[in-house]
Design an enzyme around this catalytic site. Structure first.
Site, PDB file in Angstrom:
ATOM      1  CG  HIS A  18       1.738  39.026  51.792  1.00  0.00           C
ATOM      2  ND1 HIS A  18       3.009  38.543  52.017  1.00  0.00           N
ATOM      3  CD2 HIS A  18       1.442  39.794  52.871  1.00  0.00           C
ATOM      4  CE1 HIS A  18       3.462  39.009  53.167  1.00  0.00           C
ATOM      5  NE2 HIS A  18       2.524  39.755  53.721  1.00  0.00           N
ATOM      6  CG  ASP A  33       5.292  38.384  49.072  1.00  0.00           C
ATOM      7  OD1 ASP A  33       4.061  38.395  49.220  1.00  0.00           O
ATOM      8  OD2 ASP A  33       6.017  39.373  49.300  1.00  0.00           O
ATOM      9  CG  ASP A  81       0.148  41.400  55.615  1.00  0.00           C
ATOM     10  OD1 ASP A  81       0.881  40.719  56.356  1.00  0.00           O
ATOM     11  OD2 ASP A  81       0.576  42.081  54.675  1.00  0.00           O
ATOM     12  CD  GLU A 102       2.944  43.398  52.313  1.00  0.00           C
ATOM     13  OE1 GLU A 102       2.637  44.517  52.736  1.00  0.00           O
ATOM     14  OE2 GLU A 102       3.927  42.766  52.771  1.00  0.00           O
ATOM     15  CD  GLU A 103       6.886  41.162  53.524  1.00  0.00           C
ATOM     16  OE1 GLU A 103       7.144  42.364  53.741  1.00  0.00           O
ATOM     17  OE2 GLU A 103       6.261  40.449  54.323  1.00  0.00           O
ATOM     18  CG  HIS A 159       9.681  41.949  58.032  1.00  0.00           C
ATOM     19  ND1 HIS A 159       9.714  43.151  57.370  1.00  0.00           N
ATOM     20  CD2 HIS A 159       8.526  41.362  57.660  1.00  0.00           C
ATOM     21  CE1 HIS A 159       8.609  43.287  56.638  1.00  0.00           C
ATOM     22  NE2 HIS A 159       7.872  42.210  56.812  1.00  0.00           N
ATOM     23  CG  ASP A 216       4.643  39.532  57.192  1.00  0.00           C
ATOM     24  OD1 ASP A 216       3.662  39.623  56.451  1.00  0.00           O
ATOM     25  OD2 ASP A 216       5.638  40.277  57.088  1.00  0.00           O
TER      26      ASP A 216
HETATM   27 ZN   LIG Z   1       2.855  41.003  55.406  1.00  0.00          ZN
END
Ligand SMILES: [Zn+2]
Length: 466
Positions: free
Chosen positions: A86, A88, A175, A151-152, A438, A117
């Site tokens: 991903h 995003d 991921d 994805e998030e 994150h 990520d």
């Molecule tokens: Zn991810």
């Protein structure tokens, strides 16, 4: 035998340049800037367009599907191997030492939003595929490198892909972490509501704990009216001293405001946290609250406190392969006008499901006058360790990492792997590297990224030439 690590090293400079260009695109979902053309806001689509342009120049067949998902394809064959990444990223948040959208390499680590990520790992897998293509490896399968842009949050793009394109049955998502994640528990929330009623001497005016169903609440705050505020305050201070929490009691016009601080943790491993809400309820449960307020406090104290395995409900469950049922009490709210809301979030292995969990909770909740409603659920996902997709990926990981004892893992849920019948998550966080996804100052060691590229090279090569 090919030296895949040397092959990956030969790609390092171009890889880092392309990766950093993608990391400079602020591909955070922004609903306030959504349009019909860019339903997630402009950032995620910009990253998708930049990636597809790069892939087209690299000689792949590409397709952009509605600006929310796309793919780069190589090879021919009846079977399709899918690689799901991903583009995003999470919002930057506070606390960064460098600009989150201006990647920098410091002490061998690549810092910036998306480094781990998922732009860093995704591009490592893409470069592995590109290398094999450029070397003229004869693919016996079609390989689709599919990139999502949501994805998030809601997986908007990847869900669109599975609506409009034939579903690949085989694949992996770079991921998560190494080695292979071949199982993900199912997930469901039960939403409980408690009547907005109180007694007269002890009144629960409000109780707030928890922000998200998938986090252990770090903080809890209650406002209460009590006949003997001084005594309750002293008892509270003693309770705080005797437990692994911090807390404060402040007098208010008609009672007390009590605050408890515990420790946050991810809802898929709730035993790692200290649930501030159930501690605060446990303290309050010794007093004569009444009606809905009492049900709320007592339910938290008696059934949710220090129990993430449903033992108090007589509902503990373990599957020999997928492990334990876990429960996180993530949202615990009450106010005198609207009553109480409790969110119990479950991660369940195969062999048990949402209906059984609802029945188990109802047995306890019904007599307390607490209503139970089932939220949307996801089924458990499991690919047998003897499946060639698991074996081939494990072999590549073990070969490149030297970790002969590595075993495939089951987690609490949440990767694109579950979208395919024979889908798993594979990398790219190395077991000894801290997980900064994150968080502020997200990074991935450059050596880890290059080693993961070597792992992906060996794995894809063996999957397309078997
Ligand atoms: Zn991810």
């Amino acid at each position: 035998m090919t030296d895949w690590l040397a092959a990956a090293e030969s790609q390092k400079q171009n890889y880092l340049e392309d990766l950093m260009a993608l990391m400079r695109i602020k591909s955070v979902r922004d609903d306030s800037a959504a349009t019909d053309e860019y339903p997630l806001g402009p950032g995620p689509s910009q990253a998708l367009a930049a990636f597809l342009e790069m892939a087209e120049q690299d000689g792949f067949r590409t397709k952009n599907i509605d600006n929310v998902v796309g793919y780069a394809e190589w090879g021919e064959g009846d079977e399709t191997l899918a690689i799901l990444a991903h583009l995003d990223v999470m919002p930057a948040g506070k606390g960064w030492d460098t600009d989150p959208f201006e990647p920098v390499i410091k002490d061998g680590n690549l810092y910036g939003r998306g480094a781990s990520d998922d732009k860093g790992p995704g591009m490592a897998a893409y470069y592995a595929l590109k290398y094999l293509k450029d070397q003229g490896v004869a693919f016996n399968k079609r390989v689709r490198f599919i990139v999502g842009t949501d994805e998030e949050s809601d997986w908007t793009g990847m869900h669109r892909y599975f609506e409009v394109e034939p579903a690949p049955t085989l694949g992996f998502s770079p991921d998560a972490e190494f080695p292979v994640i071949n199982g993900e528990k199912g997930q469901v929330s039960l939403k409980l509501s408690v009547p907005a009623t109180n007694g007269e001497d002890y009144v629960l005016k409000s109780f707030h704990s928890g922000l998200r169903f998938n986090m252990v609440p770090r903080e809890a705050v209650a406002e209460v009216v009590v006949p003997d505020a001084g005594q309750v305050q002293a008892a509270f201070e003693q309770f705080v001293d005797e437990n692994p929490i911090q807390g404060e009691a402040e007098p208010t016009a008609d009672g007390l405001k009590l605050t408890v601080i515990g420790k946050a943790a991810h809802g898929m491993e709730p035993e790692q946290g200290i649930n501030a809400g159930t501690y605060l309820a446990t303290f309050l449960d010794q007093y004569d609250f009444a009606a809905g307020a009492k049900s709320f406090i007592h339910f938290l104290a008696k059934y949710l406190h220090l129990d993430t395995r449903m033992k108090g409900f007589d509902g503990a469950y373990t599957d020999p392969v997928m492990g334990e049922l876990t429960m996180n009490a993530g949202i615990l709210n009450f106010d005198a006008e609207n009553g109480g809301d409790i969110d119990m979030n479950f991660r369940f292995p195969k062999g048990i499901g949402p209906d059984e969990l609802e029945a188990t909770v109802k047995k306890v909740a019904d007599p307390l006058g607490i209503a139970v409603k089932q939220g949307p659920s996801q089924k458990p996902h499991y690919v047998d360790p003897s499946d060639p997709i698991v074996k081939t990926l494990m072999d590549a990981y073990i070969h490149q990492s030297g970790d002969k004892d590595a075993k495939p893992e089951v987690v609490g849920g949440g990767t694109y792997g579950r979208l395919m019948e024979r889908g798993v998550a594979f990398g790219a966080l190395m077991p000894q590297t801290p997980n900064t996804m994150h968080q502020a100052n997200e990074y991935q060691p450059v050596d880890d990224l290059i080693r993961s590229m070597a792992i992906y090279m060996e794995a894809i090569n063996n999957l397309v030439t078997d």
